[in-house]
Write an enzyme that holds these catalytic residues in place. Sequence first.
Site: not given
Ligand SMILES: [Mg+2]
Length: 397
Positions: A9, A104-105
């Site tokens: 993340d 974002d993960e």
């Molecule tokens: Mg993040």
Amino acid sequence: MNRQIVHVDLDAFFASVECLLNPSLVGKPLLVGGAPGGRGVVSAASYEARARGVRSAMPMAQALRLCPEAVRVPPRHGTYGHYSRAVMALLAEYTPVVEQVSIDEAFLDLSGTEGLHGPAEDVARAIQGRVQAEHGLPCSLGVATNKLVAKIACSQGKPRGLVVVPPGGEAAFLAPLSIESLWGVGEATGKRLRALGIDTVGDLASWTEASLRSLFGEAGTQLFRAAHGIDESPVSPDRERRSYSHERTFASDESDVAHVRRTILAMSDDLAAQLRRDGTVAQTVRLKLRSRDFTTYTRQVRLEHPTDVADEICSAATALLEENWDRRSLRLVGVGVTDLLGHGGIQLSMFDEGVQRQRRLSQALDGIRARYGHEAITRASLAGNHSGGEDDLEDEP
Ligand SMILES: [Mg+2]
């Protein structure tokens, strides 16, 4: 044979990209999001701003009250997408089994890649170093035998963390954590558990499955499994569907706010019914607007927890409308949902009580519609809907 799952993340992703592009922002409390006057919300906050109590999805005006000296920048979604794709491509060098959960993960399943790349912990460390060195972005990682524990491990290490939970150590790792750190335990469920004297995951693990079921129904089993760090959900690189969306082209250019809102509500209703039918929940809501001069723009917001409830989709889309519509006549409005998750494992379908009630009501409506047709039940607020045009359901590649 234990699985080797890594959760990656990016830390305060949008804020980190802004700092990368403008180094004078480094070390300052930074808020990415819409202007406070236009009902803007916080899309991302740097850790300096988070230290003051700012959270994402908070109204910008509230965030600026908590942290008046913060610098606010408007989001640049295209730029973030560019960095996101670069990082995802880097992850794919280590295994084809990458499940991107949001911009974002991602989860990686490294089971069986040890001969090629070494132990999962070393791969995780290499990824962290390369994402920083090659793309200038900080990230945190969690390594465990399943997605649930890897994700929580990752969040425990933030920012710039690397937390490894050894096989067999899952329950012991979770035990001291607060009950709210279990994904899916919201405020109301948290309160209910705390009223029972359950403050930590360890407290929860001391309850039998039967007693949790008698209190929480089906969610009791998920609570029980989560408390013991059990999660068998696979890392799925090829989820069949990545998004659902509906669009409506107005018969004549539309500038009536009430009508646009009703149209959004109707589409949210349909999207939610599709999610429930397919047994999935969505974490991101998108709004698409096209004005009469064909200028088209899409905005999205990540929800605090995934949903299949129409009212939640609708209120997110309506907030995006308030924030982004300059009141020029619209040719088209669209609502979509993405970041789809299954209900099992880490995606605990255990929401707060109010939301549970809405889901039960919605499911009952689904049943009636299935028997008597979609028109059998119309929301009172849709009764005045006079829009023309066709609904399109589109599938994203
Ligand atoms: Mg993040």
